[in-house]
Design a protein around this motif. Structure first.
Motif, PDB file in Angstrom:
ATOM      1  N   ILE A  88      -0.528 -21.252  28.250  1.00 15.79           N
ATOM      2  CA  ILE A  88      -0.453 -19.930  27.626  1.00 15.79           C
ATOM      3  C   ILE A  88      -0.229 -20.106  26.120  1.00 15.79           C
ATOM      4  O   ILE A  88       0.778 -20.688  25.699  1.00 15.79           O
ATOM      5  CB  ILE A  88       0.741 -19.125  28.213  1.00 15.79           C
ATOM      6  N   PRO A  89      -1.165 -19.635  25.274  1.00 11.98           N
ATOM      7  CA  PRO A  89      -1.016 -19.816  23.823  1.00 11.98           C
ATOM      8  C   PRO A  89      -0.291 -18.655  23.124  1.00 11.98           C
ATOM      9  O   PRO A  89      -0.557 -17.490  23.412  1.00 11.98           O
ATOM     10  CB  PRO A  89      -2.464 -19.879  23.338  1.00 11.98           C
ATOM     11  N   THR A  90       0.602 -19.008  22.222  1.00 13.14           N
ATOM     12  CA  THR A  90       1.355 -18.008  21.451  1.00 13.14           C
ATOM     13  C   THR A  90       1.217 -18.284  19.956  1.00 13.14           C
ATOM     14  O   THR A  90       1.383 -19.430  19.515  1.00 13.14           O
ATOM     15  CB  THR A  90       2.849 -18.054  21.846  1.00 13.14           C
ATOM     16  N   LEU A  91       0.953 -17.231  19.188  1.00 15.31           N
ATOM     17  CA  LEU A  91       0.821 -17.351  17.727  1.00 15.31           C
ATOM     18  C   LEU A  91       2.192 -17.176  17.071  1.00 15.31           C
ATOM     19  O   LEU A  91       2.761 -16.095  17.069  1.00 15.31           O
ATOM     20  CB  LEU A  91      -0.141 -16.276  17.210  1.00 15.31           C
ATOM     21  N   LEU A  92       2.704 -18.280  16.518  1.00 13.66           N
ATOM     22  CA  LEU A  92       4.014 -18.260  15.858  1.00 13.66           C
ATOM     23  C   LEU A  92       3.838 -18.602  14.376  1.00 13.66           C
ATOM     24  O   LEU A  92       4.413 -19.549  13.853  1.00 13.66           O
ATOM     25  CB  LEU A  92       4.971 -19.250  16.562  1.00 13.66           C
ATOM     26  N   ALA A  93       2.988 -17.828  13.705  1.00 13.14           N
ATOM     27  CA  ALA A  93       2.780 -18.097  12.268  1.00 13.14           C
ATOM     28  C   ALA A  93       4.070 -17.846  11.496  1.00 13.14           C
ATOM     29  O   ALA A  93       4.321 -18.472  10.464  1.00 13.14           O
ATOM     30  CB  ALA A  93       1.657 -17.213  11.748  1.00 13.14           C
ATOM     31  N   ALA A  94       4.915 -16.945  11.997  1.00 12.74           N
ATOM     32  CA  ALA A  94       6.179 -16.627  11.315  1.00 12.74           C
ATOM     33  C   ALA A  94       7.281 -17.568  11.804  1.00 12.74           C
ATOM     34  O   ALA A  94       8.303 -17.152  12.332  1.00 12.74           O
ATOM     35  CB  ALA A  94       6.546 -15.175  11.568  1.00 12.74           C
ATOM     36  N   LYS A 101       3.231 -22.909  21.520  1.00 16.86           N
ATOM     37  CA  LYS A 101       3.225 -22.073  20.319  1.00 16.86           C
ATOM     38  C   LYS A 101       2.556 -22.786  19.146  1.00 16.86           C
ATOM     39  O   LYS A 101       2.593 -24.014  19.060  1.00 16.86           O
ATOM     40  CB  LYS A 101       4.676 -21.753  19.910  1.00 16.86           C
ATOM     41  N   THR A 102       2.029 -22.002  18.241  1.00 18.83           N
ATOM     42  CA  THR A 102       1.621 -22.550  16.946  1.00 18.83           C
ATOM     43  C   THR A 102       2.891 -22.537  16.065  1.00 18.83           C
ATOM     44  O   THR A 102       3.990 -22.504  16.575  1.00 18.83           O
ATOM     45  CB  THR A 102       0.522 -21.696  16.287  1.00 18.83           C
ATOM     46  N   GLY A 103       2.724 -22.566  14.756  1.00 24.59           N
ATOM     47  CA  GLY A 103       3.892 -22.464  13.889  1.00 24.59           C
ATOM     48  C   GLY A 103       4.140 -23.681  13.015  1.00 24.59           C
ATOM     49  O   GLY A 103       5.067 -23.702  12.213  1.00 24.59           O
ATOM     50  N   TYR A 104       3.277 -24.714  13.184  1.00 21.82           N
ATOM     51  CA  TYR A 104       3.346 -25.850  12.261  1.00 21.82           C
ATOM     52  C   TYR A 104       2.108 -25.888  11.379  1.00 21.82           C
ATOM     53  O   TYR A 104       1.804 -26.904  10.764  1.00 21.82           O
ATOM     54  CB  TYR A 104       3.493 -27.174  13.030  1.00 21.82           C
ATOM     55  N   GLY A 105       1.371 -24.773  11.353  1.00 21.23           N
ATOM     56  CA  GLY A 105       0.195 -24.699  10.498  1.00 21.23           C
ATOM     57  C   GLY A 105       0.564 -23.966   9.216  1.00 21.23           C
ATOM     58  O   GLY A 105       0.470 -24.496   8.125  1.00 21.23           O
ATOM     59  N   LEU A 106       0.976 -22.723   9.386  1.00 27.56           N
ATOM     60  CA  LEU A 106       1.446 -21.858   8.305  1.00 27.56           C
ATOM     61  C   LEU A 106       0.372 -21.497   7.271  1.00 27.56           C
ATOM     62  O   LEU A 106       0.701 -20.968   6.210  1.00 27.56           O
ATOM     63  CB  LEU A 106       2.703 -22.442   7.615  1.00 27.56           C
ATOM     64  N   VAL A 123      -3.939 -19.947   7.490  1.00 25.76           N
ATOM     65  CA  VAL A 123      -4.916 -19.468   8.475  1.00 25.76           C
ATOM     66  C   VAL A 123      -5.640 -20.655   9.107  1.00 25.76           C
ATOM     67  O   VAL A 123      -5.717 -20.777  10.330  1.00 25.76           O
ATOM     68  CB  VAL A 123      -5.928 -18.477   7.834  1.00 25.76           C
ATOM     69  N   ASP A 124      -6.123 -21.574   8.255  1.00 28.90           N
ATOM     70  CA  ASP A 124      -6.884 -22.715   8.787  1.00 28.90           C
ATOM     71  C   ASP A 124      -6.056 -23.574   9.741  1.00 28.90           C
ATOM     72  O   ASP A 124      -6.525 -23.942  10.822  1.00 28.90           O
ATOM     73  CB  ASP A 124      -7.390 -23.598   7.638  1.00 28.90           C
ATOM     74  N   ALA A 125      -4.844 -23.877   9.331  1.00 29.63           N
ATOM     75  CA  ALA A 125      -4.035 -24.798  10.140  1.00 29.63           C
ATOM     76  C   ALA A 125      -3.506 -24.123  11.404  1.00 29.63           C
ATOM     77  O   ALA A 125      -3.414 -24.760  12.451  1.00 29.63           O
ATOM     78  CB  ALA A 125      -2.894 -25.367   9.305  1.00 29.63           C
ATOM     79  N   GLU A 126      -3.176 -22.839  11.322  1.00 27.00           N
ATOM     80  CA  GLU A 126      -2.737 -22.134  12.546  1.00 27.00           C
ATOM     81  C   GLU A 126      -3.899 -22.032  13.536  1.00 27.00           C
ATOM     82  O   GLU A 126      -3.717 -22.201  14.735  1.00 27.00           O
ATOM     83  CB  GLU A 126      -2.205 -20.729  12.198  1.00 27.00           C
TER      84      GLU A 126
END
Ligand SMILES: [Zn+2]
Length: 411
Positions: free
Chosen positions: A176-182, A147-152, A154-157
């Protein structure tokens, strides 16, 4: 390339027909062939059976597995292994009495990881993450969700998603990539959470979709993070861009996130340390799988997922590491299988099913991963010598693995 493994004491999780999910009492069954062989070509399982029928194979490599077991590699459906640095100091703070919430309050937690990640170059982040990925492959994991989620931002995610893409290209493991911006509300949006939600739904999700760089969308649906209304809006936006949800729910509080996940056809609802009868009812008849993360409960000393309640209601369950720097800094699926037995009261059969077929289902890849089935990918564990697969969870914190085969290649 062809590889024959002979004299296997137990060949575990053998399914003649493609099995993609195991629910309720079916999780008690773990099909095994005693004294078996397994033949693979390139990246694919071609044939298997009893040693008495092992004839006519002209393999380039033969492994004699006398006294050893072979099973499908672990499928770890929930990790956050792309992160910068670590949070050892918070670990010490917790030992000294601070809670996870106290630490988050004083600028630690997810926001601390986000700050470190924003200040780390893509190359450096990639190197750190590749090291973690290789460690967990050596511990028997052949497929992993990240998962992402330590960017928070647009650039860092997107930096995180690009790192995951590079890992995918560099590794034999299935990723498998997952977008966890929230994942948390960034400092800059502290007094206006709605602006951050709009930022996710109107900028981040469309951008990630345009780059075709994420399979799933995730939300940390929890008090102090994203409530039901926020989660609903983010999942709705994900749907518009064909990102199916996999969500963090019911870790500390029951907000109704499970029913919301089912409403949005979530592939998985993860954590569930807190769960009530309405949650169980919501899951019945759905295609959504519950995922327990016992490493997180162990590390934070919070309640464990009520896995018996879930399985005994006829529902499927997967188990995963939740490997992350704050609440579960371990990617060892062998330990998770053991913790599932000791703490979640799963039988060894249920725990191995939860970590293989059902783990693959929770990543949407169980048609190709998670069982010994002709035509499936050759992602395999060869154990050290042992008498029975129950020794894997029994000998907790031991390393049961002698060799791993990922995508048909012996590592
Ligand atoms: Zn997580």
């Amino acid at each position: 390339m062809s590889l024959l493994i002979t004299n296997i004491k137990q060949l575990i999780q053998v399914h003649e027909h493609n099995t993609t999910i195991l629910k309720g009492s079916d999780m008690k069954n773990l099909p095994v062939i005693e004294n078996a062989y397994l033949y693979i070509e390139n990246d694919t399982i071609i044939e298997y059976g009893n040693m008495t029928d092992c004839e006519g194979f002209d393999a380039e490599t033969t492994i004699d597995a006398t006294g050893k077991l072979v099973l499908p590699s672990w499928c770890d459906s929930h990790t956050h292994i792309v992160y910068a640095g670590d949070r050892t100091s918070e670990f010490v703070d917790r030992i000294n009495g601070l809670s996870y919430a106290d630490i988050a309050h004083k600028g630690g937690g997810i926001l601390n990881s986000a700050k470190k990640l924003q200040d780390t170059s893509e190359d450096e982040l990639y190197e750190q993450s590749l090291k973690r990925l290789n460690e967990l492959i050596a511990m028997g994991t052949g497929a992993v969700e990240i998962k992402t989620g330590y960017g928070l931002t647009v650039d860092a995610e997107l930096k995180m998603l690009k790192v995951i893409k590079r890992l995918k290209q560099a590794s034999l493991a299935k990723i498998i990539p997952t977008l966890l911006a929230a994942h948390a509300i960034p400092e800059a949006y502290k007094s206006n959470k709605q602006d951050y939600i709009n930022y996710i739904t109107e900028e981040l999700i469309p951008k990630a979709a345009e780059l075709n760089i994420a399979n799933y969308v995730d939300v940390f649906c929890e008090e102090g993070y994203f409530d039901i209304k926020d989660t609903d809006a983010i999942l709705e936006a994900g749907k518009t861009y064909n990102l199916q949800p996999k969500i963090h729910v019911n870790q500390f509080n029951i907000l109704g996130g499970i029913a919301l996940g089912v409403k949005h056809n979530a592939l998985s609802v993860d954590h569930l340390e807190e769960i009530n009868d309405e949650d169980i009812e919501a899951l019945k008849g759905s295609d959504t799988i519950a995922v327990a993360l016992p490493g997180c409960s162990y590390f934070l000393s919070i309640p464990y997922t009520q896995a018996r309640k879930i399985i005994d209601a006829g529902l499927p369950l997967a188990i995963a590491t939740d490997y992350n720097p704050g609440s579960s800094p371990s990617g060892n699926m062998n330990f998770i299988v053991s913790a599932a037995c000791v703490k979640l009261k799963l039988t060894p059969e249920e725990a191995i099913n939860a970590a293989t077929v059902n783990g693959a289902y929770a990543m949407g890849i169980s048609n190709m991963y998670g069982s010994i089935t002709r035509g499936k990918k050759a992602n395999l564990i060869i154990t050290k010598a042992m008498n029975h697969y129950s020794e894997i969870p029994y000998a907790f914190a031991h390393n049961p693995i002698e060799q791993v085969i990922v995508n048909g290649q012996l590592l």
